[in-house]
Design a protein around this motif. Structure first.
Motif, PDB file in Angstrom:
ATOM      1  N   THR A   1      47.494  42.322  27.972  1.00  0.00           N
ATOM      2  CA  THR A   1      47.140  43.435  28.865  1.00  0.00           C
ATOM      3  C   THR A   1      47.606  43.164  30.288  1.00  0.00           C
ATOM      4  OG1 THR A   1      45.174  43.907  27.535  1.00  0.00           O
ATOM      5  CG2 THR A   1      45.219  44.807  29.769  1.00  0.00           C
TER       6      THR A   1
ATOM      7  N   LEU B   1      50.148  45.551  32.431  1.00  0.00           N
ATOM      8  CA  LEU B   1      49.748  46.112  33.722  1.00  0.00           C
ATOM      9  C   LEU B   1      50.664  45.628  34.838  1.00  0.00           C
ATOM     10  CD1 LEU B   1      45.842  45.868  33.546  1.00  0.00           C
ATOM     11  CD2 LEU B   1      47.238  47.927  33.403  1.00  0.00           C
TER      12      LEU B   1
ATOM     13  N   THR C   1      35.012  43.848  34.623  1.00  0.00           N
ATOM     14  CA  THR C   1      35.615  42.742  33.872  1.00  0.00           C
ATOM     15  C   THR C   1      34.606  41.665  33.486  1.00  0.00           C
ATOM     16  OG1 THR C   1      36.222  41.331  35.761  1.00  0.00           O
ATOM     17  CG2 THR C   1      37.721  43.124  35.200  1.00  0.00           C
TER      18      THR C   1
ATOM     19  N   HIS D   1      34.759  45.769  40.874  1.00  0.00           N
ATOM     20  CA  HIS D   1      35.536  45.922  39.634  1.00  0.00           C
ATOM     21  C   HIS D   1      35.503  44.638  38.816  1.00  0.00           C
ATOM     22  CE1 HIS D   1      38.732  47.097  36.872  1.00  0.00           C
ATOM     23  NE2 HIS D   1      39.251  45.897  37.077  1.00  0.00           N
TER      24      HIS D   1
ATOM     25  N   THR E   1      45.506  42.080  37.972  1.00  0.00           N
ATOM     26  CA  THR E   1      45.927  43.241  38.746  1.00  0.00           C
ATOM     27  C   THR E   1      44.941  43.522  39.864  1.00  0.00           C
ATOM     28  OG1 THR E   1      46.981  44.185  36.780  1.00  0.00           O
ATOM     29  CG2 THR E   1      46.543  45.678  38.615  1.00  0.00           C
TER      30      THR E   1
ATOM     31  N   THR F   1      42.617  43.086  33.163  1.00  0.00           N
ATOM     32  CA  THR F   1      42.796  43.799  34.428  1.00  0.00           C
ATOM     33  C   THR F   1      42.463  42.915  35.625  1.00  0.00           C
ATOM     34  OG1 THR F   1      40.514  44.669  34.524  1.00  0.00           O
ATOM     35  CG2 THR F   1      42.123  45.949  33.261  1.00  0.00           C
TER      36      THR F   1
END
Length: 286
Positions: free
Chosen positions: A249, A253, A219, A214, A20, A17
């Protein structure tokens, strides 16, 4: 299925992630400052969690050399990866860095930890590396080759394998979360000068702070908690190959959230990654 495999894949999915999240970072957020904030927030979070949960209680004296080299490897990964990508392009830099990590991990695990390398690992790693190559080349961008960039990208793959190896070695006498917490916290300290010499005002915005939280807590703190739990029962070589669930992944995404288009090469690359990871999962079940 080996629970360690599930934890490694879960960690890799969270790592996936990252791209993104960086897509939503404010304008002016350079990859180096994003990486430095990620380590600072995540490393501090890991260390605080390890201390508060009693992970440092008992055990043998810490091997300061292992911790220092592990921290250097974590910091070096950020520097070498972003430098390699800048010098030789996203496609080639990503191929060399991500694709070389399983090879470096397999060699380090074999020569230092004396881990056996089975034929399944060779097949799964080859499929996963092929998948990464197809994903990286699928954009159709002009390919540029830079020898210094290639060397930096190889350095990034080796750095990842090295801190995975050192974490595994520290876990012989210590809690895995404590080992990862120490390595990442001191890695953040080593990389923190980047924030003093780079433009980092983007972190003061709500959007920038959300991205940093985040990247740091999800992560890094959470993902490396999973990574430490998985590494206890999974070999270093298999860990690096399973970690290739990260680009898988990131690609998924990118298609469904960022709106990137899927083409034939992307589709085949995803299938190769799935097959490579599935072979190791079937091995763990056996």
């Amino acid at each position: 299925m080996n629970k360690g495999v599930v934890f490694i894949i879960a960690a890799a999915v969270l790592w996936g992630t990252t791209g993104t999240a960086q897509f939503f970072a404010p304008e002016g957020a350079s990859p180096m400052t994003v990486g430095a904030f990620r380590l600072l927030v995540g490393g501090t979070g890991l260390l605080l969690f390890a201390v508060s949960s009693g992970c440092f209680k008992g055990g043998a004296p810490w091997n300061k050399f292992y911790v220092l080299i592990g921290a250097l490897a974590v910091a070096a990964y950020q520097v070498t990866f972003f430098t390699g990508v800048k010098l030789t392009g996203v496609a080639v830099g990503t191929i060399v860095a991500i694709g070389s990590a399983p090879v470096s991990a397999g060699l380090l695990g074999y020569f230092i930890l004396h881990e056996k390398i089975m034929m399944r690992w060779y097949i799964s790693s080859a499929l996963a590396i092929l998948g990464c190559t197809l994903l990286a080349l699928s954009g159709g961008e002009d390919i540029q080759i830079s020898i210094p960039g290639i060397i930096c990208a190889f350095g990034a793959g080796f750095s990842y394998a090295l801190y995975a190896l050192l974490t595994k070695m520290l876990m012989r006498d210590h809690n895995g979360t404590a080992a990862v917490g120490l390595i990442f916290f001191f890695g953040a300290v080593l990389l923190s000068p980047v924030l003093l010499v780079s433009e980092a005002s983007w972190i003061m915005s709500w959007q920038g702070a959300a991205v940093a939280v985040h990247l740091g807590l999800i992560t890094t703190t959470v993902s490396y908690f999973f990574f430490a739990k998985g590494l206890r029962t999974v070999s270093v070589s298999s860990t690096a190959t399973l970690s290739l669930a990260e680009p898988l992944t990131a690609t998924i995404l990118g298609i469904f959230i960022v709106g990137e288009r899927i083409n034939f090469m992307v589709g085949i690359g995803i299938i190769c990654l799935f097959m490579g990871i599935a072979i190791l999962i079937m091995k763990s079940r056996a």
